[in-house]
Motif scaffolding. Structure first.
Motif, PDB file in Angstrom:
ATOM      1  N   ASN A 301       0.824  -1.213   0.000  1.00  0.00           N
ATOM      2  CA  ASN A 301       0.000   0.000   0.000  1.00  0.00           C
ATOM      3  C   ASN A 301       0.856   1.261   0.000  1.00  0.00           C
ATOM      4  OD1 ASN A 301      -2.420  -1.405   0.030  1.00  0.00           O
ATOM      5  ND2 ASN A 301      -2.642  -1.337   2.256  1.00  0.00           N
ATOM      6  N   LEU A 302       1.954   1.212   0.744  1.00  0.00           N
ATOM      7  CA  LEU A 302       2.853   2.370   0.805  1.00  0.00           C
ATOM      8  C   LEU A 302       3.421   2.681  -0.572  1.00  0.00           C
ATOM      9  CD1 LEU A 302       4.249   4.396   2.761  1.00  0.00           C
ATOM     10  CD2 LEU A 302       6.119   2.739   2.964  1.00  0.00           C
ATOM     11  N   TRP A 303       3.849   1.651  -1.271  1.00  0.00           N
ATOM     12  CA  TRP A 303       4.400   1.842  -2.611  1.00  0.00           C
ATOM     13  C   TRP A 303       3.329   2.343  -3.586  1.00  0.00           C
ATOM     14  CZ3 TRP A 303       8.322   2.729  -5.548  1.00  0.00           C
ATOM     15  CH2 TRP A 303       8.256   2.462  -6.926  1.00  0.00           C
ATOM     16  N   SER A 304       2.156   1.725  -3.539  1.00  0.00           N
ATOM     17  CA  SER A 304       1.099   2.100  -4.473  1.00  0.00           C
ATOM     18  C   SER A 304       0.571   3.513  -4.166  1.00  0.00           C
ATOM     19  CB  SER A 304      -0.042   1.085  -4.436  1.00  0.00           C
ATOM     20  OG  SER A 304      -0.608   0.995  -3.150  1.00  0.00           O
ATOM     21  N   THR A 305       0.518   3.896  -2.888  1.00  0.00           N
ATOM     22  CA  THR A 305       0.068   5.245  -2.527  1.00  0.00           C
ATOM     23  C   THR A 305       1.060   6.293  -3.000  1.00  0.00           C
ATOM     24  OG1 THR A 305      -1.083   4.403  -0.572  1.00  0.00           O
ATOM     25  CG2 THR A 305      -0.602   6.750  -0.611  1.00  0.00           C
ATOM     26  N   ALA A 306       2.355   6.031  -2.783  1.00  0.00           N
ATOM     27  CA  ALA A 306       3.380   6.973  -3.245  1.00  0.00           C
ATOM     28  C   ALA A 306       3.344   7.103  -4.763  1.00  0.00           C
ATOM     29  CB  ALA A 306       4.761   6.503  -2.783  1.00  0.00           C
ATOM     30  N   LEU A 307       3.200   5.976  -5.457  1.00  0.00           N
ATOM     31  CA  LEU A 307       3.156   6.001  -6.921  1.00  0.00           C
ATOM     32  C   LEU A 307       1.915   6.741  -7.415  1.00  0.00           C
ATOM     33  CD1 LEU A 307       4.648   4.942  -9.436  1.00  0.00           C
ATOM     34  CD2 LEU A 307       3.177   2.911  -9.345  1.00  0.00           C
ATOM     35  N   ALA A 308       0.783   6.510  -6.742  1.00  0.00           N
ATOM     36  CA  ALA A 308      -0.463   7.184  -7.131  1.00  0.00           C
ATOM     37  C   ALA A 308      -0.352   8.690  -6.921  1.00  0.00           C
ATOM     38  CB  ALA A 308      -1.632   6.625  -6.324  1.00  0.00           C
ATOM     39  N   TYR A 309       0.280   9.097  -5.830  1.00  0.00           N
ATOM     40  CA  TYR A 309       0.454  10.522  -5.546  1.00  0.00           C
ATOM     41  C   TYR A 309       1.317  11.185  -6.615  1.00  0.00           C
ATOM     42  CZ  TYR A 309       1.526  14.756  -2.806  1.00  0.00           C
ATOM     43  OH  TYR A 309       1.676  16.041  -2.373  1.00  0.00           O
ATOM     44  N   THR A 384      -5.948   0.255   4.001  1.00  0.00           N
ATOM     45  CA  THR A 384      -6.734  -0.821   4.614  1.00  0.00           C
ATOM     46  C   THR A 384      -8.216  -0.664   4.289  1.00  0.00           C
ATOM     47  OG1 THR A 384      -5.146  -1.037   6.443  1.00  0.00           O
ATOM     48  CG2 THR A 384      -7.372  -1.903   6.804  1.00  0.00           C
ATOM     49  N   ALA A 385      -8.713   0.575   4.372  1.00  0.00           N
ATOM     50  CA  ALA A 385     -10.129   0.835   4.069  1.00  0.00           C
ATOM     51  C   ALA A 385     -10.448   0.522   2.618  1.00  0.00           C
ATOM     52  CB  ALA A 385     -10.460   2.295   4.385  1.00  0.00           C
ATOM     53  N   LEU A 386      -9.570   0.896   1.698  1.00  0.00           N
ATOM     54  CA  LEU A 386      -9.790   0.606   0.281  1.00  0.00           C
ATOM     55  C   LEU A 386      -9.776  -0.898   0.025  1.00  0.00           C
ATOM     56  CD1 LEU A 386      -7.761   3.279  -1.755  1.00  0.00           C
ATOM     57  CD2 LEU A 386     -10.231   2.915  -1.758  1.00  0.00           C
ATOM     58  N   ASN A 387      -8.854  -1.607   0.693  1.00  0.00           N
ATOM     59  CA  ASN A 387      -8.800  -3.061   0.529  1.00  0.00           C
ATOM     60  C   ASN A 387     -10.101  -3.712   0.980  1.00  0.00           C
ATOM     61  OD1 ASN A 387      -6.192  -2.874  -0.433  1.00  0.00           O
ATOM     62  ND2 ASN A 387      -5.246  -3.253   1.567  1.00  0.00           N
ATOM     63  N   GLN A 388     -10.637  -3.221   2.125  1.00  0.00           N
ATOM     64  CA  GLN A 388     -11.902  -3.759   2.612  1.00  0.00           C
ATOM     65  C   GLN A 388     -13.042  -3.454   1.650  1.00  0.00           C
ATOM     66  OE1 GLN A 388     -12.649  -2.342   6.596  1.00  0.00           O
ATOM     67  NE2 GLN A 388     -10.898  -3.421   7.494  1.00  0.00           N
ATOM     68  N   SER A 389     -13.083  -2.221   1.152  1.00  0.00           N
ATOM     69  CA  SER A 389     -14.151  -1.830   0.235  1.00  0.00           C
ATOM     70  C   SER A 389     -14.088  -2.634  -1.058  1.00  0.00           C
ATOM     71  CB  SER A 389     -14.050  -0.327  -0.065  1.00  0.00           C
ATOM     72  OG  SER A 389     -15.100   0.097  -0.906  1.00  0.00           O
ATOM     73  N   ALA A 390     -12.863  -2.793  -1.605  1.00  0.00           N
ATOM     74  CA  ALA A 390     -12.704  -3.525  -2.864  1.00  0.00           C
ATOM     75  C   ALA A 390     -13.041  -5.006  -2.700  1.00  0.00           C
ATOM     76  CB  ALA A 390     -11.276  -3.368  -3.375  1.00  0.00           C
ATOM     77  N   ALA A 391     -12.772  -5.546  -1.506  1.00  0.00           N
ATOM     78  CA  ALA A 391     -13.041  -6.970  -1.262  1.00  0.00           C
ATOM     79  C   ALA A 391     -14.482  -7.218  -0.836  1.00  0.00           C
ATOM     80  CB  ALA A 391     -12.091  -7.486  -0.184  1.00  0.00           C
ATOM     81  N   GLY A 392     -15.277  -6.150  -0.713  1.00  0.00           N
ATOM     82  CA  GLY A 392     -16.670  -6.304  -0.310  1.00  0.00           C
ATOM     83  C   GLY A 392     -16.839  -6.644   1.150  1.00  0.00           C
ATOM     84  N   VAL A 393     -15.860  -6.217   1.984  1.00  0.00           N
ATOM     85  CA  VAL A 393     -15.882  -6.541   3.407  1.00  0.00           C
ATOM     86  C   VAL A 393     -16.535  -5.412   4.192  1.00  0.00           C
ATOM     87  CG1 VAL A 393     -14.456  -6.967   5.446  1.00  0.00           C
ATOM     88  CG2 VAL A 393     -13.821  -7.960   3.243  1.00  0.00           C
ATOM     89  N   GLY A 394     -17.577  -5.743   4.962  1.00  0.00           N
ATOM     90  CA  GLY A 394     -18.159  -4.788   5.890  1.00  0.00           C
ATOM     91  C   GLY A 394     -18.923  -3.647   5.238  1.00  0.00           C
ATOM     92  N   ALA A 395     -19.216  -2.639   6.071  1.00  0.00           N
ATOM     93  CA  ALA A 395     -20.040  -1.515   5.635  1.00  0.00           C
ATOM     94  C   ALA A 395     -19.364  -0.678   4.562  1.00  0.00           C
ATOM     95  CB  ALA A 395     -20.403  -0.640   6.831  1.00  0.00           C
ATOM     96  N   GLN A 409     -15.956   1.661  11.388  1.00  0.00           N
ATOM     97  CA  GLN A 409     -16.375   0.542  10.536  1.00  0.00           C
ATOM     98  C   GLN A 409     -15.169  -0.217  10.009  1.00  0.00           C
ATOM     99  OE1 GLN A 409     -18.739   2.814   7.779  1.00  0.00           O
ATOM    100  NE2 GLN A 409     -20.646   2.538   8.950  1.00  0.00           N
ATOM    101  N   MET A 410     -14.076   0.468   9.773  1.00  0.00           N
ATOM    102  CA  MET A 410     -12.855  -0.207   9.356  1.00  0.00           C
ATOM    103  C   MET A 410     -12.284  -1.038  10.497  1.00  0.00           C
ATOM    104  SD  MET A 410      -9.146   1.372   8.320  1.00  0.00           S
ATOM    105  CE  MET A 410      -8.711   1.539  10.053  1.00  0.00           C
ATOM    106  N   PHE A 411     -12.287  -0.462  11.722  1.00  0.00           N
ATOM    107  CA  PHE A 411     -11.747  -1.177  12.880  1.00  0.00           C
ATOM    108  C   PHE A 411     -12.527  -2.446  13.203  1.00  0.00           C
ATOM    109  CE2 PHE A 411      -9.894   2.999  14.646  1.00  0.00           C
ATOM    110  CZ  PHE A 411      -8.629   2.686  14.152  1.00  0.00           C
ATOM    111  N   GLU A 412     -13.801  -2.496  12.800  1.00  0.00           N
ATOM    112  CA  GLU A 412     -14.624  -3.669  13.082  1.00  0.00           C
ATOM    113  C   GLU A 412     -14.019  -4.955  12.525  1.00  0.00           C
ATOM    114  OE1 GLU A 412     -18.573  -3.173  11.664  1.00  0.00           O
ATOM    115  OE2 GLU A 412     -19.339  -2.499  13.596  1.00  0.00           O
TER     116      GLU A 412
END
Length: 524
Positions: A301-309, A384-395, A409-412
């Motif tokens: 995530n660190l690498w992909s975030t830096a690259l995206a920025y 972490t939140a994006l991974n959960q959203s993309a995987a269809g996990v939780g709210a 909701q992420m901490f859940e």
């Protein structure tokens, strides 16, 4: 200017002593009257106030988006240039000046005052909002796709990275330089002495300082009011504590009470103490998310975030022929106006605790280090939140229903949910305290004509007033009155953009003159 001459301005010049208060005339009384008038307006006519001020905010964003974007880009380039240029060796306060605070405490105070609160909520909510097309997507990236995820985290970093910190850096460096190297009061008007001379003592200087006071106290009161609602929502979500006006007012009272303790003790015994506590809790929470979410996943995530920025910063900085106008105005330009409206408060506080640092050291700490810390924080929480959203996990899979709940909701879906969520609420409340007490010190500084040794009761007055404004508006007008207050604060971003551009010009002029002094009198 010959440094052997008496300065045009001196701290406390034109001050008046009344009932134990030591305030600048007419900044203090006019600021107080304007605050009172606005509170009455927002309470009596909350819908009209919200409508009128929202229209003013919308007008400035709609027609001056180009000015906000150009100014933000210029500030980033200026700060980077000053780091590399010979003026970077100039020491704030002269060659013999030494820092008052350790580097760790200094940085903790910078970050806590700058944007700690916002990062807690928006590091989770913002990238998920963009990824799920909650209110448009950056650069019209397709939602729920890998490209959309990259644009989402890149745009979030764009909003919380170099640009806002460059805005704070220009203001903070200008104020610190003219206060510590030119012997002028620590107020915004001092930065304009190179082009205005004696006229800074007149109504132009009064106007700048009064608007700075209003923008600061309205911004702080808005954050405190909305923050109380968010914290109450979190308590309700976790512990079923009713999210009522009584709970929200109790949070405001508690935060204000602790802020009063901090303000009473001053920077050393108050702001520094809570900022250091903040840093420890934030580091613990960050470490927990990284470890439980998966270290390898975090590194990715660190690498992909830096690259995206890096890949999105240039197109997102563009202001010409944008196809994503709704998103661009609703998010980026709004953020730029908000950061600029907060810059007098944050910039002045940064200046106040930065005596003894070199220009290069100052800008690295104010611009580059916070951006790197934000990158790490966004990679952990946003990733972490994006991974959960993309995987269809939780709210979060369904997008954002309530910004104040997104982090919980992420901490859940991580271990020890109750413990981590409780720590997060505590961290949010301490961030509110550090913002409140540092803001009170700044407002007191401006309304006292640049004096930093004002009576304690005067500092307490402003801390109490922030809590009173937030509480009264929340109780009397609800979210509508607070929205009006926020719109008013953001609307001040337009005139302050011009003020900041003038500051940047005066700063360059002053630094060049300083560098030409014989024997490098003020170099490190």
């Amino acid at each position: 200017m010959n440094h052997d001459e008496a300065p045009i301005l001196s701290p406390g010049q034109d001050n008046t002593q009344v009932l134990g208060m030591d305030f600048h005339h007419p900044v203090f009384p006019l600021s107080a009257l304007a605050i009172l008038a606005f509170i009455l307006y927002a309470l009596i006519y909350p819908d009209a106030a919200n409508s009128h001020l929202s229209a003013a905010r919308g007008w400035s964003i709609e027609y001056f988006d180009w000015l906000f974007m150009i100014a933000g880009n210029l500030f980033v380039l200026l700060c980077l240039a000053l780091i590399a240029m010979p003026v970077g060796r100039i020491r704030l306060g002269g060659s013999q000046a030494r820092p008052e605070y350790s580097t760790t405490s200094w940085f903790a105070m910078l970050f806590a005052a700058g944007m700690g609160i916002g990062l807690m909520f928006w590091s989770v909510a913002e990238p998920v909002a963009y990824y799920t097309d909650w209110y448009g997507t950056p650069l019209n990236a397709e939602a729920h796709t890998p490209a959309g995820a990259s644009a989402a985290i890149g745009a979030t970093m764009f909003h919380w990275g170099l640009h806002p910190w460059a805005i704070y850096g220009v203001v903070g460096l200008s104020l610190a330089f003219f206060a510590y190297n030119r012997g002028l009061p620590l107020t915004l008007r001092s930065a304009f002495t190179p082009i205005l001379g004696e006229r800074v003592r007149g109504w132009f200087g009064h106007f700048i300082d009064i608007v700075a006071v209003l923008a600061t106290i309205f911004g702080l009161a808005t954050s405190l009011g909305f923050g109380a609602s968010q914290a109450a929502g979190g308590l309700n979500y976790l512990f079923d504590i009713p999210n009522t006006i009584g709970t929200q007012l109790a949070i405001i009272v508690a935060v204000t009470a602790v802020a009063l303790f901090s303000v009473w003790r001053g920077i050393d015994g108050g702001v520094k103490l809570f900022s250091n506590i903040n840093m420890v809790i934030a580091l613990a929470l960050l470490t927990f998310v990284v470890v439980t979410g998966g270290v390898l996943l975090f590194v990715n995530n660190l690498w992909s975030t830096a690259l995206a920025y890096v890949s999105h910063v240039v197109p997102l900085s563009n202001w010409v022929s944008r196809d994503d106008t709704t998103w661009y105005h609703g998010w980026t330009v709004f953020y730029w106006a908000w950061w600029i409206s907060w810059s007098p408060f944050v910039g002045m506080f940064i200046a106040r605790v930065s005596r003894g640092r070199t220009v290069r050291e100052f800008l690295v700490a104010v611009l580059l280090v916070p951006t790197l810390v934000t990158l790490v924080w966004m990679s952990a929480f946003g990733g972490t939140a994006l991974n959960q959203s993309a995987a269809g996990v939780g709210a979060l899979a369904d997008g954002i229903s309530d910004v104040s709940l997104a982090m919980f909701q992420m901490f859940e879906h991580l271990p020890l949910t109750t413990l981590t969520s409780s720590l997060a609420i505590l961290l949010v409340l301490i961030f509110f305290i550090t913002s409140s007490d540092s803001g009170s010190l700044v407002i007191d500084n401006i309304t006292a004509g640049g004096k930093t040794d004002t009576p304690r009761g005067q500092r307490v007055f402003w801390a109490v007033l922030e809590g009173v404004i937030a509480g009264i508006l929340l109780y009397g007008g609800g979210s509508t009155a607070l929205s009006a207050l926020q719109a008013g604060a953001v609307a001040t971003g337009l005139p302050f953009t011009l003020v900041l551009l003038g500051m940047a010009f005066c700063l360059i002029k002053g630094l060049r003159e300083e560098l030409r002094e014989p024997a490098g009198a003020r170099l490190a």
